[in-house]
Design an enzyme around this catalytic site. Structure first.
Site, PDB file in Angstrom:
ATOM      1  N   ASP A   9       0.624  -1.188   0.140  1.00 18.22           N
ATOM      2  CA  ASP A   9       0.029   0.030  -0.004  1.00 18.22           C
ATOM      3  C   ASP A   9       0.863   1.151   0.037  1.00 18.22           C
ATOM      4  O   ASP A   9       2.178   1.221   0.237  1.00 18.22           O
ATOM      5  CB  ASP A   9      -0.945   0.068   1.276  1.00 18.22           C
ATOM      6  CG  ASP A   9      -1.785   1.317   1.484  1.00 18.22           C
ATOM      7  OD1 ASP A   9      -2.331   1.451   0.494  1.00 18.22           O
ATOM      8  OD2 ASP A   9      -1.808   1.706   2.644  1.00 18.22           O
ATOM      9  N   ASP A  11      -0.155   5.006   0.923  1.00 17.51           N
ATOM     10  CA  ASP A  11      -0.224   6.285   2.087  1.00 17.51           C
ATOM     11  C   ASP A  11      -0.233   5.343   3.349  1.00 17.51           C
ATOM     12  O   ASP A  11      -1.128   4.631   3.542  1.00 17.51           O
ATOM     13  CB  ASP A  11      -1.902   6.778   1.836  1.00 17.51           C
ATOM     14  CG  ASP A  11      -1.913   7.612   0.312  1.00 17.51           C
ATOM     15  OD1 ASP A  11      -0.563   7.888   0.061  1.00 17.51           O
ATOM     16  OD2 ASP A  11      -2.867   7.370  -0.098  1.00 17.51           O
ATOM     17  N   ASP A 181      -1.444  -0.253   6.335  1.00 16.43           N
ATOM     18  CA  ASP A 181      -1.569   0.230   7.564  1.00 16.43           C
ATOM     19  C   ASP A 181      -3.142   0.220   7.886  1.00 16.43           C
ATOM     20  O   ASP A 181      -3.616   0.515   8.963  1.00 16.43           O
ATOM     21  CB  ASP A 181      -1.297   1.816   7.694  1.00 16.43           C
ATOM     22  CG  ASP A 181      -2.142   2.620   6.532  1.00 16.43           C
ATOM     23  OD1 ASP A 181      -3.085   3.550   7.041  1.00 16.43           O
ATOM     24  OD2 ASP A 181      -2.311   2.282   5.366  1.00 16.43           O
TER      25      ASP A 181
END
Length: 223
Positions: A9, A11, A181
């Site tokens: 991922d 961001d 996250d």
């Protein structure tokens, strides 16, 4: 044929921040956009995203109005400056180290993000990663519109897009490592063979604890 791939991922995983929100702030600082509603929309986006209830189509239809009359060549010029000045300082050093480990092991790396593709790909280039998937936008007369093209790389869509990418490249890895996250990436976590959470949100951390996923805590300062 590679036996393993590494999927990241973007961001809050590879970078300390949300690239979509930072892009809007950049356009605001440069006075490319002047309507504060774009900033407000990004604040609402972050809240809805973290709550797992973001309407991606509605969000992008609004926020990309600012670029609808701007040639994509000009957008790319802004993006280059944006990545150099706003994004590079937010690269997690541990992320750079992990990417380099995979490169040395000749393991293919893919960045997949729920941010628009033209932003994701520009940031991926700065990381030295060639394979990057984001949310593709329909273009009209050389300008980006607010209409999503195809399947957005968001929630379950990330799994679908990754499967398509693997099929297009005739790849069938036996092992997929995934870094994220966010609880929004739970479908990708369940699809992967190995999961690393990076500064996980509370709900993802709960899943990680229950499933034995390895938790990483990355910061902008090297330990």
């Amino acid at each position: 044929m590679p036996q393993q791939i590494a999927v990241f991922d973007l961001d809050e995983t590879l970078i300390c921040g949300d690239s979509s929100q930072l892009w809007t702030q950049y356009l605001w600082e440069k006075k490319i956009i002047t309507d504060p509603r774009f900033l407000e929309a990004d604040q609402e986006m972050i809240i809805d995203y973290n709550a797992g209830k973001l309407d991606m189509h509605k969000y992008l239809a609004f926020c990309l109005q600012a670029l609808h009359q701007v040639p994509h060549e000009q957008v790319d010029i802004w993006l280059t400056d944006f990545v150099d000045t706003k994004i590079r300082p937010l690269f997690y050093p541990a992320a750079l180290q992990q990417l380099e480990i995979y490169r040395q092991q000749h393991i293919p790396i893919i960045i997949i993000s729920a941010t628009v593709s033209f932003v994701v790909k520009k940031i991926a280039e700065a990381f030295g990663v060639q394979a990057a998937l984001g949310i593709d936008m329909v273009m009209e007369e050389g300008c980006y519109t607010g209409t999503i093209q195809g399947i957005p790389a968001f929630r379950e869509g990330k799994v679908t897009r990754l499967k398509h990418w693997l099929a297009e490249h005739a790849l069938s890895p036996q092992h997929i490592s995934f870094y994220t996250d966010s609880i929004n990436d739970l479908p990708m976590c369940l699809f992967a063979d190995e999961v690393f959470t990076v500064n996980a949100d509370p709900r993802l951390q709960s899943e990680a604890d229950a499933r034995g996923w390895r938790a990483l805590n990355w910061s902008l300062q090297l330990d």
